[in-house]
Design an enzyme around this catalytic site. Structure first.
Site, mmCIF file in Angstrom:
data_model
loop_
_atom_site.group_PDB
_atom_site.id
_atom_site.type_symbol
_atom_site.label_atom_id
_atom_site.label_comp_id
_atom_site.label_asym_id
_atom_site.label_seq_id
_atom_site.Cartn_x
_atom_site.Cartn_y
_atom_site.Cartn_z
ATOM 1 N N GLY A 80 -10.547 -2.749 2.736
ATOM 2 C CA GLY A 80 -9.655 -2.687 3.892
ATOM 3 C C GLY A 80 -9.753 -1.360 4.623
ATOM 4 O O GLY A 80 -10.729 -0.617 4.497
ATOM 5 N N THR A 120 -0.450 1.068 6.864
ATOM 6 C CA THR A 120 -0.377 -0.106 5.987
ATOM 7 C C THR A 120 -0.388 -1.346 6.870
ATOM 8 O O THR A 120 0.080 -1.305 8.011
ATOM 9 C CB THR A 120 0.878 -0.083 5.096
ATOM 10 O OG1 THR A 120 0.841 -1.233 4.232
ATOM 11 C CG2 THR A 120 2.174 -0.116 5.893
ATOM 12 N N THR A 132 0.845 -1.192 0.000
ATOM 13 C CA THR A 132 0.000 0.000 0.000
ATOM 14 C C THR A 132 0.881 1.242 0.000
ATOM 15 O O THR A 132 1.942 1.243 0.617
ATOM 16 C CB THR A 132 -0.855 -0.022 1.286
ATOM 17 O OG1 THR A 132 -1.775 -1.096 1.160
ATOM 18 C CG2 THR A 132 -1.596 1.262 1.535
HETATM 19 N N1 ASP Z 1 -4.030 -2.018 4.528
HETATM 20 C C1 ASP Z 1 -4.268 -2.564 3.209
HETATM 21 C C2 ASP Z 1 -5.580 -3.280 3.206
HETATM 22 O O1 ASP Z 1 -5.852 -4.009 4.153
HETATM 23 C C3 ASP Z 1 -3.226 -3.501 2.737
HETATM 24 C C4 ASP Z 1 -1.798 -3.111 2.998
HETATM 25 O O2 ASP Z 1 -1.522 -2.092 3.573
HETATM 26 O O3 ASP Z 1 -0.924 -3.869 2.582
HETATM 27 O O4 ASP Z 1 -6.307 -3.171 2.255
#
Ligand code: ASP
Length: 287
Positions: free
Chosen positions: A182, A203, A152
Site C-alpha cells: 500500500g 491512512t 494503520t
Molecule cells: N493505507 C494502508 C494500506 O493501504 C491501510 C490503512 O491505512 O488502513 O496499506
C-alpha cells in the site's frame, strides 16, 4: 478503524502519545519520538500494524512501514515483511544503517538478521481477533469482509530543534492479495517529512493515496504555493474522495500547526502540545 473496546484503544493511543511526548520533553529528536510511539502501537495487538495486523488472502500477515526525517530528508521503508517484530524499527535502520531507502520481503528480513535481531514466526502477528475476522471473511468469500480497513498507525512530530519527522506502520488492507503493497511505505504517498514544509502520515485505501502521491501533494502545496497546512490537506483529501478513496491524514509543520483530517466516520487520533494540552479522539463528532 478497528473493532473492540474503544476505551482500550483510547488508553493505548494516550500511552503512545505520552511516550513520544516524553522523548521530546527531554530534548530527544522528532524521529525518536515517532519511533517510540509507533512501536507501542505495533506491539499492542490493537491496531492494523505489527501484532494485530490484518491477514492477507493467504492467511498471513505482511507488514509495511516507513519513516522520514524532515531535517536530513533521509527516509527508510520496508514492505512485505512476515517475520520482523517491529517494521518501523527496521525502516529506521534502512534509513540510518544502509545506503538504501526501501527493502522488501526476504531481503529486508536478511537485513534484520544482519543487525543481530531474531526473526519471529508469523503467528506472532496473528491475534485471535484477527484470525477470527479472517476465518469469517474467508468463508464468506474473499473481499466480503465487513471490517473497515483503517487501523494503520502513524505519528508525526516536531522537536525542540525545529525538526520534523513522520512514520507509518501497517498490516495493509484486510484480505489483500499476497505481495500487495500500500501507500504507507511509499515515501511521498503515505509518509513524508521535510522541515521546509510539513510531516505527514496517511491512512486509508492505499491505492488511492499512491495514485495521488498524497503526502507529498500536501507538502508541495505548502512549498510551492504557500497554502496553509490544513487547506493543503483538505484539498488532497478531496481529490482522493473524488477519485473514490477514503481515509485521512495527520500532519504537522515547523510552527507546530497540527492537522488531523479524514473522510470516514472516525479515525483514531490524538495530539500532545508543548503547553501540556492534548486529546485522544475517535469519531468526527468529537471535533
Ligand atoms: N493505507 C494502508 C494500506 O493501504 C491501510 C490503512 O491505512 O488502513 O496499506
Amino acid at each position: 478503524m478497528v473493532g473492540g473496546d474503544e476505551s482500550l484503544h483510547r488508553n493505548k493511543l494516550k500511552e503512545a502519545l505520552d511516550a513520544g511526548y516524553a522523548v521530546l520533553d527531554r530534548g530527544g529528536s522528532a524521529t525518536d519520538a515517532v519511533l517510540v510511539s509507533i512501536q507501542i502501537m505495533e506491539e499492542s495487538a490493537m491496531f492494523d500494524a505489527g501484532r494485530g495486523s490484518y491477514l492477507n488472502a493467504e492467511g498471513v500477515c505482511e507488514l509495511d512501514a516507513a519513516v522520514m526525517d524532515g531535517r536530513t530528508l533521509g527516509a527508510g521503508a520496508v514492505a512485505g515483511l512476515q517475520h520482523v517484530k517491529s517494521p518501523i524499527a527496521l525502516a529506521r535502520d534502512v534509513m540510518e544503517r544502509s545506503p538504501h531507502v526501501m527493502l522488501i520481503g526476504s531481503g529486508a528480513e536478511e537485513f534484520e538478521k544482519s543487525l543481530g535481531r531474531e526473526l519471529v514466526p508469523n503467528e506472532y502477528f496473528q491475534s485471535a481477533e484477527r484470525k477470527l475476522q479472517w476465518q469469517k471473511a474467508h468463508s464468506a468469500g474473499a473481499g466480503s469482509s465487513s471490517e473497515k480497513p483503517h487501523g494503520t498507525v502513524g505519528c508525526v512530530a516536531l522537536d525542540r530543534n525545529g525538526n520534523l519527522a513522520a512514520g507509518t506502520s501497517t498490516g495493509g488492507t484486510n484480505l489483500k492479495r499476497f505481495g500487495r503493497v500500500g501507500d504507507s511505505p511509499i515515501i511521498g504517498a503515505g509518509t513524508y517529512a521535510n522541515n521546509a514544509t510539513c510531516a505527514v502520515s496517511a491512512t486509508g485505501v492505499g491505492e488511492f493515496f499512491i495514485r495521488q502521491v498524497a503526502a507529498h501533494d500536501i507538502a508541495a502545496q505548502v512549498e510551492y504555493r504557500g497554502v496553509p497546512l490544513r487547506e493543503a490537506a483538505s484539498y488532497t483529501l478531496a481529490k482522493i474522495a473524488k477519485a473514490g478513496g477514503n481515509g485521512g491524514f495527520i500532519a504537522i509543520n515547523s510552527s507546530g500547526d497540527t492537522v488531523m483530517i479524514f473522510n470516514t466516520p472516525g479515525m483514531f487520533r490524538g495530539f500532545r502540545l508543548s503547553d501540556g494540552s492534548g486529546s485522544v479522539k475517535i469519531y468526527s463528532s468529537e471535533d
